[in-house]
Design a protein around this motif. Structure first.
Motif, PDB file in Angstrom:
ATOM      1  N   ARG A  31       0.838  -1.196   0.000  1.00 51.07           N
ATOM      2  CA  ARG A  31       0.000   0.000   0.000  1.00 51.07           C
ATOM      3  C   ARG A  31       0.872   1.245   0.000  1.00 51.07           C
ATOM      4  O   ARG A  31       1.856   1.312   0.735  1.00 51.07           O
ATOM      5  N   GLY A  32       0.520   2.214  -0.820  1.00 53.62           N
ATOM      6  CA  GLY A  32       1.247   3.481  -0.844  1.00 53.62           C
ATOM      7  C   GLY A  32       2.438   3.497  -1.788  1.00 53.62           C
ATOM      8  O   GLY A  32       3.059   4.528  -1.979  1.00 53.62           O
ATOM      9  N   GLU A  33       2.745   2.365  -2.399  1.00 55.05           N
ATOM     10  CA  GLU A  33       3.887   2.327  -3.328  1.00 55.05           C
ATOM     11  C   GLU A  33       3.535   2.941  -4.680  1.00 55.05           C
ATOM     12  O   GLU A  33       2.400   2.834  -5.147  1.00 55.05           O
ATOM     13  N   PHE A  34       4.537   3.546  -5.310  1.00 58.54           N
ATOM     14  CA  PHE A  34       4.418   4.007  -6.694  1.00 58.54           C
ATOM     15  C   PHE A  34       5.399   3.165  -7.504  1.00 58.54           C
ATOM     16  O   PHE A  34       6.611   3.360  -7.425  1.00 58.54           O
ATOM     17  N   THR A  35       4.874   2.205  -8.235  1.00 56.67           N
ATOM     18  CA  THR A  35       5.701   1.241  -8.956  1.00 56.67           C
ATOM     19  C   THR A  35       5.556   1.434 -10.453  1.00 56.67           C
ATOM     20  O   THR A  35       4.440   1.528 -10.960  1.00 56.67           O
ATOM     21  N   ALA A  36       6.680   1.498 -11.146  1.00 61.86           N
ATOM     22  CA  ALA A  36       6.650   1.562 -12.606  1.00 61.86           C
ATOM     23  C   ALA A  36       6.963   0.187 -13.166  1.00 61.86           C
ATOM     24  O   ALA A  36       7.794  -0.539 -12.616  1.00 61.86           O
ATOM     25  N   ILE A  37       6.266  -0.182 -14.234  1.00 61.18           N
ATOM     26  CA  ILE A  37       6.528  -1.440 -14.932  1.00 61.18           C
ATOM     27  C   ILE A  37       7.099  -1.080 -16.290  1.00 61.18           C
ATOM     28  O   ILE A  37       6.467  -0.336 -17.055  1.00 61.18           O
ATOM     29  N   MET A  38       8.299  -1.573 -16.567  1.00 59.07           N
ATOM     30  CA  MET A  38       8.955  -1.249 -17.830  1.00 59.07           C
ATOM     31  C   MET A  38       9.295  -2.516 -18.582  1.00 59.07           C
ATOM     32  O   MET A  38       9.410  -3.587 -17.986  1.00 59.07           O
ATOM     33  N   GLY A  39       9.512  -2.381 -19.877  1.00 56.31           N
ATOM     34  CA  GLY A  39       9.899  -3.540 -20.677  1.00 56.31           C
ATOM     35  C   GLY A  39       9.556  -3.293 -22.128  1.00 56.31           C
ATOM     36  O   GLY A  39       8.741  -2.426 -22.442  1.00 56.31           O
TER      37      GLY A  39
END
Ligand SMILES: Nc1ncnc2c1ncn2[C@@H]1O[C@H](COP(=O)(O)OP(=O)(O)OP(=O)(O)O)[C@@H](O)[C@H]1O
Ligand SMILES: [Mg+2]
Length: 243
Positions: A31-39
């Motif tokens: 909770r509260g994370e800002f996650t980027a998904i790249m690829g």
């Protein structure tokens, strides 16, 4: 922080697909994370996001969001889950052309049976576009349309904000503005999962970057993000100075 999303050994093989779009993905998001998904293109980023959103189901493995196993929900339950817990922002905005900005923002609230025009105006104001409330999408710039779409994604106070290439159709300046906004929402506590091609934007705003390759998570990096820290310091200082 507490866990919000748990993917366990996810595979996804589309009908007619020879290889899996996802092949044994396990990951958790707090909770509260800002996650980027790249690829790279075709690596499985959108597939991953759609599974977390409950827009699609895995071939095997489980998706849990907020302790709910999405695989145990029927179609109606899944629709309710999306409505109550997920805000989704798309690359091409997907606003309804025959509704005003304000009416677009209100759609998810109406589906929930709530009438909250005040909240919708407040969100447009928060996103810096209150003057577009009564305009139709065709009259708005790409950046304005995307901010309307973000307001729409936020109207039901989603547990999780998902964004699939939200800056992909925007010029650099509008893209920056949208990312700044997402960063601000994150600082206010919003959990965000963002797919992006732009490494610079990702590392500037997100605190964690998941790298996807051939349907697998091949790297999971938590960033110190000095730029973010610096901009936070500047923000706090300028707020102090204006008191
Ligand atoms: N609805 C579908 N039916 C069949 N195959 C699909 C479907 N959606 C995606 N795929 C395939 O699954 C793989 C992963 O696609 P996905 O859209 O998740 O990639 P992506 O990382 O989001 O790519 P991009 O960066 O181009 O958006 C690709 O090989 C794609 O062709
Ligand atoms: Mg995609």
């Amino acid at each position: 922080m507490s866990e919000l999303v748990r993917l366990t050994d996810i595979t996804k093989v589309y009908q007619g697909g020879i290889t899996g779009a996802l092949n044994g993905v396990s990951v958790t998001v707090e909770r509260g994370e800002f996650t980027a998904i790249m690829g790279p293109s075709g690596s499985g980023k959108s597939t991953l996001l759609n599974l977390v959103a409950g827009l699609d189901r895995p071939t095997s493995g489980s998706v849990e969001v907020g302790g709910t196993d999405l695989g145990k929900l029927g179609e109606a339950g899944l629709a309710r889950f999306r409505r109550d817990h997920i805000g989704f922002v798309f690359q091409f905005f997907h606003l309804l052309p025959n509704l005003t900005a304000l009416e677009n923002v209100l759609i998810p609230a109406q589906l929930k049976g709530t009438v909250v025009p005040g909240r919708a105006r407040e969100l447009l104001d928060l996103l810096g576009i209150k003057e577009v409330a009564d305009k139709y999408p065709a009259r708005l710039s790409g950046g304005q349309q995307q901010r309307v779409a973000i307001a729409r994604a936020l109207i039901n106070n989603p547990t999780l904000l998902l964004a699939d290439e939200p800056t992909g159709a925007l010029d650099m300046h509008s893209g920056e503005q949208v990312m700044e906004l997402l960063g601000r929402l994150h600082r206010d506590g919003q959990t965000i999962l963002l797919v992006t091609h732009d490494a610079k934007l990702a590392t500037r705003h997100a605190a964690r970057v998941l790298s996807v390759l051939d349907g697998k998570i091949v790297d999971d990096a938590r960033l110190e993000s000095p730029e973010r820290t610096a901009s936070e310091v500047i923000r706090v200082r300028s707020e102090e100075a204006s008191r």
